[in-house]
Scaffold this motif. Structure first.
Motif, PDB file in Angstrom:
ATOM      1  N   ILE A 111      -0.970  18.022  10.864  1.00  0.00           N
ATOM      2  CA  ILE A 111       0.197  17.687  11.530  1.00  0.00           C
ATOM      3  C   ILE A 111       0.371  16.227  12.158  1.00  0.00           C
ATOM      4  CG2 ILE A 111       2.039  18.315  13.245  1.00  0.00           C
ATOM      5  CD1 ILE A 111       1.226  21.178  12.568  1.00  0.00           C
ATOM      6  N   VAL A 112      -0.811  16.046  12.970  1.00  0.00           N
ATOM      7  CA  VAL A 112      -0.944  14.816  13.577  1.00  0.00           C
ATOM      8  C   VAL A 112      -1.122  13.499  12.482  1.00  0.00           C
ATOM      9  CG1 VAL A 112      -2.954  13.319  14.614  1.00  0.00           C
ATOM     10  CG2 VAL A 112      -2.373  15.599  15.583  1.00  0.00           C
ATOM     11  N   ALA A 171       1.404   8.954  10.370  1.00  0.00           N
ATOM     12  CA  ALA A 171       2.082   8.356   8.840  1.00  0.00           C
ATOM     13  C   ALA A 171       3.654   7.994   8.821  1.00  0.00           C
ATOM     14  CB  ALA A 171       1.869   9.219   7.614  1.00  0.00           C
ATOM     15  N   ALA A 172       4.129   8.725   9.549  1.00  0.00           N
ATOM     16  CA  ALA A 172       5.663   8.773  10.018  1.00  0.00           C
ATOM     17  C   ALA A 172       5.785   7.469  10.663  1.00  0.00           C
ATOM     18  CB  ALA A 172       6.199   9.814  10.301  1.00  0.00           C
ATOM     19  N   ARG A 173       5.067   7.124  11.550  1.00  0.00           N
ATOM     20  CA  ARG A 173       5.174   5.907  12.599  1.00  0.00           C
ATOM     21  C   ARG A 173       6.214   6.465  13.604  1.00  0.00           C
ATOM     22  NH1 ARG A 173       6.623   1.301  11.208  1.00  0.00           N
ATOM     23  NH2 ARG A 173       7.341   1.981   9.114  1.00  0.00           N
ATOM     24  N   ALA A 174       6.066   7.662  14.204  1.00  0.00           N
ATOM     25  CA  ALA A 174       7.330   8.105  15.147  1.00  0.00           C
ATOM     26  C   ALA A 174       6.937   7.407  16.470  1.00  0.00           C
ATOM     27  CB  ALA A 174       6.933   9.555  15.267  1.00  0.00           C
ATOM     28  N   PRO A 197       4.185  28.177  26.468  1.00  0.00           N
ATOM     29  CA  PRO A 197       3.623  27.132  26.703  1.00  0.00           C
ATOM     30  C   PRO A 197       3.080  26.378  25.453  1.00  0.00           C
ATOM     31  CG  PRO A 197       2.072  28.622  27.127  1.00  0.00           C
ATOM     32  CD  PRO A 197       3.437  29.521  26.722  1.00  0.00           C
ATOM     33  N   ALA A 198       3.193  27.211  24.146  1.00  0.00           N
ATOM     34  CA  ALA A 198       2.453  26.242  22.980  1.00  0.00           C
ATOM     35  C   ALA A 198       2.667  24.750  22.732  1.00  0.00           C
ATOM     36  CB  ALA A 198       2.674  27.367  21.957  1.00  0.00           C
ATOM     37  N   GLN A 199       3.961  24.555  22.927  1.00  0.00           N
ATOM     38  CA  GLN A 199       4.433  23.154  22.475  1.00  0.00           C
ATOM     39  C   GLN A 199       4.036  22.350  23.428  1.00  0.00           C
ATOM     40  OE1 GLN A 199       8.664  24.049  22.813  1.00  0.00           O
ATOM     41  NE2 GLN A 199       8.790  23.750  24.879  1.00  0.00           N
ATOM     42  N   ASP A 200       3.709  22.524  24.776  1.00  0.00           N
ATOM     43  CA  ASP A 200       3.491  21.776  25.799  1.00  0.00           C
ATOM     44  C   ASP A 200       1.985  21.681  25.719  1.00  0.00           C
ATOM     45  OD1 ASP A 200       6.215  21.629  27.123  1.00  0.00           O
ATOM     46  OD2 ASP A 200       5.858  23.457  26.931  1.00  0.00           O
ATOM     47  N   LEU A 201       1.426  22.401  25.250  1.00  0.00           N
ATOM     48  CA  LEU A 201      -0.289  22.455  25.249  1.00  0.00           C
ATOM     49  C   LEU A 201      -0.370  21.471  23.950  1.00  0.00           C
ATOM     50  CD1 LEU A 201      -1.478  26.050  26.236  1.00  0.00           C
ATOM     51  CD2 LEU A 201      -1.113  24.019  27.709  1.00  0.00           C
ATOM     52  N   TRP A 202       0.238  21.922  22.958  1.00  0.00           N
ATOM     53  CA  TRP A 202       0.125  21.054  21.625  1.00  0.00           C
ATOM     54  C   TRP A 202       0.312  19.636  22.254  1.00  0.00           C
ATOM     55  CZ3 TRP A 202       1.395  17.520  18.152  1.00  0.00           C
ATOM     56  CH2 TRP A 202       0.850  17.541  16.579  1.00  0.00           C
ATOM     57  N   ILE A 203       1.247  19.095  22.541  1.00  0.00           N
ATOM     58  CA  ILE A 203       1.432  17.755  22.958  1.00  0.00           C
ATOM     59  C   ILE A 203       0.376  17.096  23.933  1.00  0.00           C
ATOM     60  CG2 ILE A 203       3.049  16.177  24.379  1.00  0.00           C
ATOM     61  CD1 ILE A 203       5.382  18.081  23.312  1.00  0.00           C
ATOM     62  N   ALA A 204      -0.023  18.007  25.015  1.00  0.00           N
ATOM     63  CA  ALA A 204      -1.179  17.603  25.507  1.00  0.00           C
ATOM     64  C   ALA A 204      -2.298  17.259  24.943  1.00  0.00           C
ATOM     65  CB  ALA A 204      -1.340  18.399  26.762  1.00  0.00           C
ATOM     66  N   ARG A 205      -2.617  18.145  23.770  1.00  0.00           N
ATOM     67  CA  ARG A 205      -3.910  17.655  23.015  1.00  0.00           C
ATOM     68  C   ARG A 205      -3.798  16.810  21.898  1.00  0.00           C
ATOM     69  NH1 ARG A 205      -3.601  23.338  22.760  1.00  0.00           N
ATOM     70  NH2 ARG A 205      -2.674  23.152  20.635  1.00  0.00           N
ATOM     71  N   ASN A 206      -2.446  16.414  21.513  1.00  0.00           N
ATOM     72  CA  ASN A 206      -2.450  15.708  20.278  1.00  0.00           C
ATOM     73  C   ASN A 206      -1.450  14.725  20.303  1.00  0.00           C
ATOM     74  OD1 ASN A 206      -4.002  17.467  18.349  1.00  0.00           O
ATOM     75  ND2 ASN A 206      -2.379  18.949  18.946  1.00  0.00           N
ATOM     76  N   LEU A 207      -0.846  14.370  21.345  1.00  0.00           N
ATOM     77  CA  LEU A 207       0.053  13.294  21.414  1.00  0.00           C
ATOM     78  C   LEU A 207      -0.696  11.971  21.281  1.00  0.00           C
ATOM     79  CD1 LEU A 207       3.225  12.316  21.686  1.00  0.00           C
ATOM     80  CD2 LEU A 207       2.698  12.101  24.126  1.00  0.00           C
ATOM     81  N   GLU A 208      -1.663  11.727  21.928  1.00  0.00           N
ATOM     82  CA  GLU A 208      -2.113  10.327  22.049  1.00  0.00           C
ATOM     83  C   GLU A 208      -2.769   9.917  20.414  1.00  0.00           C
ATOM     84  OE1 GLU A 208      -4.330   9.574  25.226  1.00  0.00           O
ATOM     85  OE2 GLU A 208      -5.354   7.877  24.544  1.00  0.00           O
ATOM     86  N   ARG A 209      -3.133  10.865  19.738  1.00  0.00           N
ATOM     87  CA  ARG A 209      -3.810  10.621  18.351  1.00  0.00           C
ATOM     88  C   ARG A 209      -2.597  10.615  17.302  1.00  0.00           C
ATOM     89  NH1 ARG A 209      -6.704  14.987  15.476  1.00  0.00           N
ATOM     90  NH2 ARG A 209      -5.866  17.016  16.168  1.00  0.00           N
ATOM     91  N   SER A 210      -1.343  11.073  17.758  1.00  0.00           N
ATOM     92  CA  SER A 210      -0.410  11.076  16.644  1.00  0.00           C
ATOM     93  C   SER A 210       0.376   9.800  16.732  1.00  0.00           C
ATOM     94  CB  SER A 210       0.684  12.172  17.287  1.00  0.00           C
ATOM     95  OG  SER A 210       1.483  11.523  18.206  1.00  0.00           O
ATOM     96  N   SER A 211       0.024   8.836  17.821  1.00  0.00           N
ATOM     97  CA  SER A 211       0.659   7.500  17.838  1.00  0.00           C
ATOM     98  C   SER A 211       2.061   7.507  18.356  1.00  0.00           C
ATOM     99  CB  SER A 211       0.097   6.642  16.605  1.00  0.00           C
ATOM    100  OG  SER A 211      -1.140   6.511  16.380  1.00  0.00           O
ATOM    101  N   ALA A 212       2.646   8.684  18.549  1.00  0.00           N
ATOM    102  CA  ALA A 212       3.866   8.479  19.152  1.00  0.00           C
ATOM    103  C   ALA A 212       3.635   8.359  20.399  1.00  0.00           C
ATOM    104  CB  ALA A 212       4.542  10.071  18.830  1.00  0.00           C
ATOM    105  N   ALA A 213       4.925   7.455  20.900  1.00  0.00           N
ATOM    106  CA  ALA A 213       4.707   7.257  22.369  1.00  0.00           C
ATOM    107  C   ALA A 213       5.316   8.178  23.394  1.00  0.00           C
ATOM    108  CB  ALA A 213       5.553   5.924  22.624  1.00  0.00           C
TER     109      ALA A 213
END
Ligand code: UDP
Length: 244
Positions: A149-150, A155-158, A168-184
């Motif tokens: 997913i990351v 790749a989509a340059r979001a 809480p799944a979505q919020d934990l997911w964001i905390a773990r992965n947002l930085e490496r997803s490159s989304a701001a």
């Protein structure tokens, strides 16, 4: 921009922002290009965070915790720290889509049942023709899907990643992965895609106004009753916290 005031409800932070201010912060964070997390706090979040240290830490670290529910604004007023108003996640997403279309921000929509994010994206794009939804994916919050997913989001340059896996799944997911997803900016949006796509009906405006959205939801999705027990527990805990 002056950082918003923080109100604490049973120890959990909620920020005093309006829709316009939330959108202004999002714009600023996109310009800066750093990973910033937004959570949409409702009474279920607050009760969950009382005993879930990991979730609580995510809320504590989030850059913006918006008051998603009437229960939060009522509790804040009762505790003598009134908020200026509610910032419902679903309404924030709809306003964000309009602003993103005007500003050229790219949105990735992650989560919900297969096909729902895609349908919601088509509806948002129908309303905002210049909106750039750069990707949609149902996926799941399971750890083994994270890398895949990351990569999709990267790749989509979001600029903005909306995640609809429920709390809480979505919020934990964001905390773990947002930085490496490159989304701001990452926002946990709960059932927002279902509402936009029309797979779940939202309460009529007058029901929302009188603060009975929870009752409408209970009637429509009775299997949620156990989760909704968080509401009376929340009300009691807030009442009790002031008496102490
Ligand atoms: N969801 C998902 N994968 C999961 C669990 C949930 O995609 O493993 C989605 C679900 O389809 C729904 C959203 O997450 O679109 C959560 O909706 P809910 O109404 O529970 O949101 P909340 O009450 O947490 O805001």
């Amino acid at each position: 921009m002056i950082p918003p005031a923080t109100v604490r409800i049973l120890g959990i932070p909620v920020h005093d922002v309006t829709y316009d201010e939330a959108l202004a912060w999002i714009g600023r964070w996109i310009a800066q290009g750093e990973a910033r997390q937004i959570t949409t706090v409702n009474p279920e979040f607050v009760m969950r965070a009382q005993h879930d240290a990991e979730f609580r830490a995510v809320l504590e670290r989030a850059d913006l915790c918006v008051p998603d529910a009437v229960g939060i604004t009522l509790a804040a007023r009762y505790l003598g720290q009134p908020l200026r108003g509610r910032v419902a996640g679903i309404d924030l997403v709809e306003r964000l889509a309009a602003r993103a279309a005007a500003e050229g921000w790219r949105i990735f929509m992650l989560g919900a049942a297969p096909g729902v994010a895609k349908r919601a994206a088509a509806i948002l794009t129908g309303r905002n023709p210049s909106l750039d939804v750069c990707g949609t994916h149902a996926g799941s919050p399971a750890a083994e899907e994270e890398n895949d997913i990351v990569q999709r989001v990267r790749a989509a340059r979001a600029d903005i990643l909306l995640v609809a896996y429920g709390a809480p799944a979505q919020d934990l997911w964001i905390a773990r992965n947002l930085e490496r997803s490159s989304a701001a900016v990452g926002i946990g949006v709960g059932g927002a895609f279902d509402y936009i796509a029309g797979t779940v009906q939202r309460a009529p405006p007058w029901v929302q106004r009188v603060g009975l959205e929870w009752l409408y939801r209970l009637a429509r999705q009775p299997w949620r009753w156990q989760r909704q027990l968080a509401l009376p527990r929340f009300a009691l805990a807030v009442l009790f916290s002031k008496r102490r």
